[in-house]
Design an enzyme around this catalytic site. Sequence first.
Site, mmCIF file in Angstrom:
data_model
loop_
_atom_site.group_PDB
_atom_site.id
_atom_site.type_symbol
_atom_site.label_atom_id
_atom_site.label_comp_id
_atom_site.label_asym_id
_atom_site.label_seq_id
_atom_site.Cartn_x
_atom_site.Cartn_y
_atom_site.Cartn_z
ATOM 1 N N HIS A 185 0.770 -0.993 0.022
ATOM 2 C CA HIS A 185 0.133 -0.009 0.012
ATOM 3 C C HIS A 185 0.734 1.229 -0.154
ATOM 4 O O HIS A 185 1.938 1.319 0.285
ATOM 5 C CB HIS A 185 -0.905 -0.027 1.309
ATOM 6 C CG HIS A 185 -0.323 -0.112 2.422
ATOM 7 N ND1 HIS A 185 -0.036 -1.574 3.006
ATOM 8 C CD2 HIS A 185 0.311 0.660 3.490
ATOM 9 C CE1 HIS A 185 0.434 -1.455 4.261
ATOM 10 N NE2 HIS A 185 0.797 -0.042 4.426
ATOM 11 N N CYS A 196 0.066 0.795 13.431
ATOM 12 C CA CYS A 196 1.457 0.880 12.683
ATOM 13 C C CYS A 196 1.510 1.736 12.141
ATOM 14 O O CYS A 196 0.702 2.726 12.144
ATOM 15 C CB CYS A 196 1.015 -0.615 11.488
ATOM 16 S SG CYS A 196 -0.173 -0.023 10.139
#
Length: 654
Positions: free
Chosen positions: A67, A183
């Site tokens: 991503h 994260c």
Amino acid sequence: MRITDLLKPEAVAIGASASTRDEVIDQLVALHVAAGNVTDATAYKAGVLAREAEFSTAVGEGIAIPHAKVAAVAQAGLAAMTVPAGVDWNAPDEKPCDLVFMIAAPEGKNDLHLEMLAKLSALLMHEDFAAELRAAKTPEEFLAAIDAAEAARDEAEATREAAAAQPKAAASEWPEVLAITACPTGIAHTYMAAENLEKKAAELGVTLKAETQGSAGAKNILTADEIAHCKGIVIAADKNVDLARFDGKPVYSTNVSAGINDPEKLINIVLNGEAPVYHNAGGASASAVAVEDESTWHKIYKHLMNGVSHMLPFVIGGGILTAIAFLVDQPGLGTAAYGSSIPAAALFKTIGGEAFGLMLPILAGYIASSIADRPGLAPGFVGGLFAKAGYDFAYLGTLDAGALVSGGFIAALFAGFAAGYLTLGIEKLCDKLPSSLEGIKPMLIYPVLGTLAIGVVMLALNPVFAAINTALNGFLAGLGTSNIVVLGLVLGGMMSVDMGGPFNKAAYVFGTAALDPSSGLGATGQVIMASVMVGGMVPPLVIALSTTFFKNRWSKSDRNAGLVNYIMGLSFISEGAIPFAAADPGHVLPSCIIGSAIAGGLSAAFGCTSPAPHGGAWVTAVIGNPVMWLVACLVGSIVGCLILSLWKKPLKSE
């Protein structure tokens, strides 16, 4: 909005053929372009590869979720691919990945899409769902499986929320274990870790609630009552998490990957009473996450980087404003007042000088804050001020500031670590005080004792640091042409060793510290900075030149991505070369290191100077001997390009 609103049939590839991770990424980027999600494939791919360079986006069980959140994304979207043969993605379980979703997230846009991406990430943690996707024969079957799984999850979520809203009469009705997952990007791993923890807890017959701190904000937030009644908390995060609300509770901190890959171990650590009790010193907003098995070196590096990251805005802002002052002050050129002989120049130099002068206190303050949380900030800041000013016990008798000698950068480093650990020691001693004094510890006891302690320590040790700083500055200032060239060569090469890592940061901080007026280096400090900056410009330019003039060494996507590195190199952004270095470190790193070392050495040999700590080619106007500085940059880049391009073997025709 549903997941399939973000995933169009034309962005799904079933049974694709690919032999490497990069081939899969290229195909997924092409799917995003075809779906109209991405306007600049090169820039988007560079963002994806930069994310992969941090750590693999493979999560195990054959799944990867690469991503990027970049400006090249026109609209939020997904692309998906099944690869029956699988490809190596450096997964934590070492299994090849055969089911890949690529997330494209736009910068500065509404984050509603992130909720959908979070839901998809959680669904993928269920083996039956993943198996159904792998078995799909057409994009339509693939999307139908997602719709059915999403509907079932929505129904289960509604039932759970209704149960959670009911009053709890017995202790057994509260969650036994709580968790926070997070994260750095907050797009996928955050939610996958939460899902796996909740899923494993259900298998073990344990009630667990996980708060997710993702890009869309905190969700499923833990309440004060839940914290009070739980047995302990698991922190599975790769970014700072505020721990203040868990004071007095068992807390076990680890990385987000452990939440995805080993949830049972984390849950059992809490249930078996193996998690240490967290004590929030002074009610501070504790944010440092201690990763399990963290080495002493990594802890020191983490504290140092906390100081450096907070210091850099002052260095860059103040340094460039000061450089502008010299650029503006053409009437004062060659005079003692150069840089402030006219009001306009004095404006820039005054503001820039004050900002730059905060460099050492900020460095020391935030090193201490990283060690001891908020109570360490004031002692660290004061310690940095003492290091900068050079106060010692002799000064107390004469009050003669003219006799003081700054301890410089080394003294500030020491002050930061000393203040942090002194504060921790004071906190331990204060644990023995009556509980009635808890309220005054953070506001009175810690700042008074911490500031006093670091003040006394620096008064005693500043003469030592002053002697070291004076000797070092004398050595640097007295270097002959050949020796300063060696220094420039070493510092330039260090800028390419890890491109933003410890070696790169060490060289850069050394260069910026040399610019500090209190260093006493004068023009020698500016020579050092010029070598450091030109060395950091070379790696992206090596890549850009090689992909332009040696096309047969690179894939089409690499050649397109290489163009961006012209801008990044000229802007002194070494990180532009990271995706290429991560893909082929054996060829890229040595070539860039040699090129950067040559550029740094040539810059020093030509006597180039830089009063600006950043800016690259865009601050050439303030560079001393600018033409030869650009020549040094060009020569280093060409040498690095030739080594890399002649070393790499030509690719087979695409």
